[in-house]
Design an enzyme around this catalytic site. Sequence first.
Site, PDB file in Angstrom:
ATOM      1  N   LYS A 203       9.733  23.743 -34.158  1.00 45.45           N
ATOM      2  CA  LYS A 203      10.403  22.366 -33.778  1.00 45.45           C
ATOM      3  C   LYS A 203      10.652  22.185 -32.269  1.00 45.45           C
ATOM      4  O   LYS A 203      10.618  21.232 -31.564  1.00 45.45           O
ATOM      5  CB  LYS A 203      11.740  22.233 -34.609  1.00 45.45           C
ATOM      6  CG  LYS A 203      12.313  20.835 -34.352  1.00 45.45           C
ATOM      7  CD  LYS A 203      11.572  19.648 -34.400  1.00 45.45           C
ATOM      8  CE  LYS A 203      12.334  18.531 -34.001  1.00 45.45           C
ATOM      9  NZ  LYS A 203      13.449  18.152 -34.779  1.00 45.45           N
ATOM     10  N   CYS A 257      16.398  14.484 -29.452  1.00 48.85           N
ATOM     11  CA  CYS A 257      15.366  15.729 -29.677  1.00 48.85           C
ATOM     12  C   CYS A 257      14.753  16.101 -28.405  1.00 48.85           C
ATOM     13  O   CYS A 257      15.128  16.937 -27.710  1.00 48.85           O
ATOM     14  CB  CYS A 257      14.350  15.133 -30.541  1.00 48.85           C
ATOM     15  SG  CYS A 257      14.567  15.202 -32.340  1.00 48.85           S
TER      16      CYS A 257
END
Length: 420
Positions: A203, A257
Amino acid sequence: MINKVCIVGLGYIGLPTSAIFADAGIEVVGVDVSEKIVSTINKGEIHIEEPGLPDLVKRVVESGKLKASLVPEQADAYIVAVPTPIHKDCTANVDYVVSACENIAPLVKKGDIVIVESTIPPRTISDVVAPIFQKVGLSEDDVFLAHCPERVLPGKILTELIENTRIVGGLTTEATEKAAEVYRTVVKGEIILTDATTAEMTKLMENTFRDVNIALANELVKISKKLGINAYDVIEFANKHPRVNLHLPGPGVGGHCLAVDPYFIVEKAPEEAKLIQTSRDINNSMPAFVVKNIKEILHDVENAKVSIFGVTYKGNIDDYRESPALEIIEMLQNDSSIELSIYDPHVPNESAPFELVGKETAIKDSNLVVVLSDHNEFKTLLSDEILNGMQTKIVFDTKGVCKNSPSDVTLYNFNNIYSI
């Protein structure tokens, strides 16, 4: 058999995830620390902006499959979807993950599944999460611990939660399979099985890849300005090569993110992650670069009024977490020679960190409009008659969203800032 899921965190990921599981017929209790959020959801309403979510939440709440609560309840599976921001020193703040796990640990039974969806540094499941459950007498063989990072795009969350590939990494092989079973109840996309640390790193690298490539585009803009080159042309022409895919530049990188995740890697391997750190530095420098160009545009204007259009980190959403617009606004607010007016059609005034005004108020007597978000509403800005209310019809579009500039509007963007 998964009959009940407890999801901790009812934000941009937790609430849609709760609704998806509830819509699949699973009993879901969603947990949040905010009484306002819990009350809003239990009325069948939502507190965030996401297409399709209002109707879905209303339906599953009315069906009794989803309820919100301030405290967790015993379930078959637990999903942690709380924020993981960064500290001032750019290290990961996993306090919310720790708190969520500590709150559910007394409820977890032998054979239950605990999945952390929050983005976390490598080895968080093994080094931080597992010890929390060991303290209540649950070993890695008693409780199935796993990481399954969210990988969705705001504005398309409901579709991507179901259709996207999911990476499931357990602390043990059995934990991986048990966690995958949870997602098989709702996910149509491929489910890839791995270990927890690999899932954590995967991720982080997905978002770091994008951050590094955006940094390359942003550095190109700075170089192009110095050399008198149209950066957009360079990107367009270079991307004609079959193996080149340059990203587009912007006023910086925001969101929960891209602007955060690369630091989780740097924290764990600072001597090795040199390119990643440099890319963060380049992207972090863009707000100051934008402000520098604003002041160059206004060099002969005294007591200028600047209209900021857009505060979110991307278009057509209400999320302004880590948005570069926030830093740009702060820099301009600290300049006593500039009057600032801020407009964003997607952000409610009551939730904004500064006063927002309507479009007409923002534009009236303005010397310059600066576009910082690529909302659809801004695509026709240049032909909007409301610009007639400006003192000088100048627009600085940092997102490349404004098209078809009329002859009476001066448009600056990253393809012609060298001409300022």
